[in-house]
Design a protein around this motif. Structure first.
Motif, PDB file in Angstrom:
ATOM      1  N   GLN A  26       0.573  -1.118   0.150  1.00 58.30           N
ATOM      2  CA  GLN A  26       0.371   0.322  -0.348  1.00 58.30           C
ATOM      3  C   GLN A  26       0.697   1.502  -0.396  1.00 58.30           C
ATOM      4  O   GLN A  26       0.190   2.963   0.075  1.00 58.30           O
ATOM      5  N   THR A  27       2.510   1.485  -0.294  1.00 57.07           N
ATOM      6  CA  THR A  27       3.051   2.639  -0.493  1.00 57.07           C
ATOM      7  C   THR A  27       2.402   2.969  -1.418  1.00 57.07           C
ATOM      8  O   THR A  27       2.426   2.248  -2.526  1.00 57.07           O
ATOM      9  N   PRO A  28       3.340   4.140  -1.511  1.00 65.65           N
ATOM     10  CA  PRO A  28       3.372   4.739  -2.974  1.00 65.65           C
ATOM     11  C   PRO A  28       3.910   4.131  -4.344  1.00 65.65           C
ATOM     12  O   PRO A  28       3.928   3.954  -4.536  1.00 65.65           O
ATOM     13  N   ALA A  29       4.883   3.787  -3.868  1.00 70.73           N
ATOM     14  CA  ALA A  29       6.013   2.991  -4.151  1.00 70.73           C
ATOM     15  C   ALA A  29       5.496   1.504  -5.048  1.00 70.73           C
ATOM     16  O   ALA A  29       5.607   0.767  -5.732  1.00 70.73           O
ATOM     17  N   GLY A  30       4.596   0.577  -3.533  1.00 76.78           N
ATOM     18  CA  GLY A  30       4.078  -0.406  -3.960  1.00 76.78           C
ATOM     19  C   GLY A  30       3.022   0.045  -5.020  1.00 76.78           C
ATOM     20  O   GLY A  30       3.080  -1.102  -6.273  1.00 76.78           O
TER      21      GLY A  30
END
Length: 67
Positions: A26-30
């Motif tokens: 759920q991170t921006p990178a993910g």
């Protein structure tokens, strides 16, 4: 950062619409990786190695990608 996509396929091996993200970090990178995975699955089609006789088995598949 694994990504799992649900992919709906057409009988000619092309992707039907945009693959759905089933799970991703759920991170921006993910999320960026998940969107890149969606684009890659569509751009790599059509998947002509799939047997038309087995279409009912692969018309909807889940794919786990591990970048």
């Amino acid at each position: 950062m694994n990504v799992t996509l649900r992919v709906s396929m057409n009988q000619d091996g092309s992707v039907n619409g945009t693959p759905q993200i089933v799970s991703a970090d759920q991170t921006p990178a993910g999320q960026a990786i998940a969107r890149a995975a969606q684009r890659a699955v569509v751009q790599c089609g059509p998947y002509t190695m799939l047997s038309a006789d087995s279409f009912n088995e692969w018309r909807s598949i889940e794919v786990e990608l591990r970048p």
